[in-house]
Design an enzyme around this catalytic site. Structure first.
Site, PDB file in Angstrom:
ATOM      1  CG  HIS A 112     -13.687   8.589 -10.416  1.00  0.00           C
ATOM      2  ND1 HIS A 112     -14.707   8.432  -9.927  1.00  0.00           N
ATOM      3  CD2 HIS A 112     -13.078   7.875 -11.329  1.00  0.00           C
ATOM      4  CE1 HIS A 112     -14.972   7.229 -10.494  1.00  0.00           C
ATOM      5  NE2 HIS A 112     -13.956   6.908 -11.387  1.00  0.00           N
ATOM      6  CB  CYS A 127      -0.870   0.021   1.126  1.00  0.00           C
ATOM      7  SG  CYS A 127      -2.222  -1.134   1.166  1.00  0.00           S
ATOM      8  CD  GLU A 174      -8.498   0.259   2.347  1.00  0.00           C
ATOM      9  OE1 GLU A 174      -8.078   1.074   2.993  1.00  0.00           O
ATOM     10  OE2 GLU A 174      -7.761  -0.903   2.234  1.00  0.00           O
TER      11      GLU A 174
END
Length: 150
Positions: free
Chosen positions: A75, A25, A136
């Site tokens: 986005h 990550c 998530e």
């Protein structure tokens, strides 16, 4: 009158990277987030009120969450502005990307704290934010509860 909890769910796509993290990550990647917003209050008892019987109109709750969270984070790519990722963020912005710089590491845990603060500021006085759940992935999520944060 009984207290009632109502929940509205939202989805949005957001990218992020965790600076200094020791796993995958640390790389820029994204998630299809699912956000559940639960508020608590008593239904309106005034039968002359167009919202009679409602704790809050789901449409009103939607307006708050869309304006404060979904429309901002959807986005976008989120970076902690206090890290060298700010250089990458600036480069992406010059190329027309939607970038958010925040004061925290953009983990689900920290994002849900940020979201709680933003939503609470816009709820009517008689409505309290009860809980948030930020999912998530299909199997990983962070939860925020008002009772834990008094």
């Amino acid at each position: 009158m009984s207290k009632i909890r109502i929940t509205k769910q939202f989805t949005f796509e957001t990218g992020h990277a965790l600076y200094g993290y020791d796993g995958k990550c640390k790389n820029v990647h994204g998630h299809s987030y699912k956000l559940s917003v639960t508020v608590i209050g008593t239904p309106i008892t005034d039968n002359s009120n167009v919202k009679f019987g409602m704790v809050i109109d789901f449409g009103d709750l939607k307006k708050i969450v869309k304006h404060e969270i979904v429309d901002v984070f959807d986005h976008a790519t989120v970076f902690n502005k206090n890290t060298p990722h700010v250089e990458l963020a600036k480069e992406l912005e010059t190329r027309g990307h939607n970038v958010l710089l925040v004061d925290y590491q953009p983990t689900s845990e920290m994002m849900v704290i940020d979201f709680a603060k933003k939503i609470q500021q816009h709820l009517p006085e008689h409505i309290q934010l009860h809980a948030l759940k930020l999912q998530e992935t299909e199997s990983s999520f962070a939860e925020w509860y008002a009772a834990d944060n008094n």
